[in-house]
Enzyme design. Structure first.
Site, mmCIF file in Angstrom:
data_model
loop_
_atom_site.group_PDB
_atom_site.id
_atom_site.type_symbol
_atom_site.label_atom_id
_atom_site.label_comp_id
_atom_site.label_asym_id
_atom_site.label_seq_id
_atom_site.Cartn_x
_atom_site.Cartn_y
_atom_site.Cartn_z
ATOM 1 N N PRO A 1 -79.210 -11.955 -32.834
ATOM 2 C CA PRO A 1 -78.099 -12.918 -32.832
ATOM 3 C C PRO A 1 -76.911 -12.434 -33.662
ATOM 4 O O PRO A 1 -77.076 -11.940 -34.775
ATOM 5 C CB PRO A 1 -78.730 -14.174 -33.438
ATOM 6 C CG PRO A 1 -80.169 -14.065 -33.071
ATOM 7 C CD PRO A 1 -80.496 -12.602 -33.132
ATOM 8 N N CYS A 2 -75.716 -12.589 -33.089
ATOM 9 C CA CYS A 2 -74.518 -12.045 -33.732
ATOM 10 C C CYS A 2 -73.772 -13.067 -34.573
ATOM 11 O O CYS A 2 -72.846 -12.716 -35.295
ATOM 12 C CB CYS A 2 -73.572 -11.480 -32.666
ATOM 13 S SG CYS A 2 -72.951 -12.719 -31.525
ATOM 14 N N GLN A 3 -74.179 -14.354 -34.487
ATOM 15 C CA GLN A 3 -73.415 -15.385 -35.197
ATOM 16 C C GLN A 3 -73.373 -15.145 -36.699
ATOM 17 O O GLN A 3 -72.433 -15.557 -37.379
ATOM 18 C CB GLN A 3 -74.015 -16.771 -34.910
ATOM 19 C CG GLN A 3 -73.860 -17.233 -33.471
ATOM 20 C CD GLN A 3 -75.025 -16.808 -32.605
ATOM 21 O OE1 GLN A 3 -75.775 -15.906 -32.962
ATOM 22 N NE2 GLN A 3 -75.177 -17.447 -31.452
#
Length: 389
Positions: free
Chosen positions: A49-51
């Site tokens: 996940p890049c958040q």
């Protein structure tokens, strides 16, 4: 190459992956819980996940419970595959002042890999969208010492266009929003792209993020992000062709999916976010909740001058997803937008697969971690949309 296992912690992503790849074992849950039983494989691919690292977010990095860097490292250490390929946002390189990248890079080197990394823009490979992403490619040291080397894909498309490449030949024109969605528009060389339907121009606006702004259909789209309730916060507005906007045509900014507000302090959405000419590639799709006090609106084109959101199908086309990409029977439109905005551009992934395959023909089996619904996997297996295909 055969994908033998795919894992994702999101139920909708796992179900969508299973729908598109019924012969692959797909597990739903945290990657960490499957590491003890994860099988051997020649290649591990994945996009944690890049958040946690996105410039558009809070950038909590390792303190964010969504961060999957440690899980990816643990899987690489367990499997010791010949190669790994990890994808994330470019903001990961500067997370925690660069300390997060130093930790991640050091841990993967310590696992026994020779590593190269690149920030590549999907628009340079025929995707009708500006979408910069970090790709980290590791080759196991003994495989590297046997002569296998990293070989990154060369750009095939250019924006602005025309633009000579280093060898003196012209790259292809970047694919624009109008070309992808078959909408008539004036191109950057002054000619018209004659799409189906009435002769009209459209206007797009990427809402929010750091690449929000005004774009037109004669350019690529802005990056599509994973903001709830859907990527549809990128608007299409019908323009009178007799009075088009006079504006430099360029690729669009990132398509977002954050909730629109009908009004704030008496101002309408259009007053707060003026829409400009839309002949460019789309912006990045986001997945953020509506702001406090705002509520989402689904707008449709009813007459000249009205606006509507981009549909899921339009956003998927701007991602370069194959038109036959399948969805589970029971999945919400919001979940579809989220998978689209979180996904990897299939056509760009296909270019990377070709490079890895040429570098090491011995790769046969693949494990897909944080599989995200299978957008990247569809490209990996040759299922994508490209202009003129």
């Amino acid at each position: 190459m055969r994908t033998i296992l795919a894992i994702d912690f999101d139920a909708n992503a796992a179900a969508t992956y299973r729908c598109n790849f019924p012969d692959t074992i797909v597990e739903w849950g945290k990657v960490a819980s499957f590491i003890p039983s994860i099988p051997s494989s020649d290649l591990i691919i994945g996009g944690p996940p890049c958040q946690s690292h996105s410039l558009a977010g809070k950038r909590l990095a390792s303190s964010d419970e969504r961060d999957g860097g440690a899980e990816f490292i643990a899987a690489v250490n367990k499997v010791k595959s010949r190669h790994f390929l990890m994808e994330n946002v470019g903001g990961l390189l500067s997370s925690e002042g660069g300390k997060y990248w130093q930790w991640l890079y050091g841990a993967l080197v310590a696992a026994g890999y020779v590593i190269q990394y690149r920030v590549l823009d999907a628009v340079a490979y025929g995707v009708p969208q500006f979408r910069e992403r970090l790709w980290v490619w590791g080759i196991r040291r003994d495989v590297y010492e046997s002569g296998v080397r990293h070989s990154w894909p060369f750009p095939t498309h250019s924006w602005p266009w025309p633009q000579p490449c280093m060898f003196g030949a012209e790259l292809e024109r970047a694919v624009t929003v109008g070309m992808a969605l078959n909408i008539p528009h004036r191109q950057c060389d002054g000619t018209w792209f004659e799409g189906n339907g009435n002769h009209q121009e459209i206007s797009l606006q990427g809402h929010g993020g750091f690449d929000g702004g005004k774009f037109d259909a004669g350019t690529p789209s802005p990056t599509l992000r994973n903001c709830l309730p859907g990527c549809g916060d990128m608007k299409i507005k019908v323009i009178d062709p007799k009075h088009p906007f006079q504006q430099k045509q360029q690729p669009a900014n990132t398509i977002t999916s954050i909730g629109s507000e009908l009004s704030v302090d008496g101002r309408t959405w259009e007053e707060m976010h003026p829409i400009a000419d839309g002949s460019e590639p789309a912006p990045t799709i986001k997945a953020r909740s509506p702001r406090d006090g705002g509520r989402c609106v689904e707008q449709v084109v009813r007459d000249r001058g009205s606006v509507r959101r981009l549909t899921v199908e339009e956003c998927m086309r701007l991602m370069s997803a194959a038109d036959d990409f399948k969805w589970p029977a029971k999945i919400s439109k919001t979940a579809k937008y989220k998978i689209c905005g979180n996904g990897q551009a299939p056509l760009q992934v296909w270019r990377l697969r070709q490079c890895i395959e040429r570098a090491d023909p011995k790769i046969q089996t693949v494990i897909d971690l944080f599989c995200g619904g299978g957008l990247g996997a569809s490209g990996w297996h040759g299922r994508f949309w490209s202009f003129g295909k």
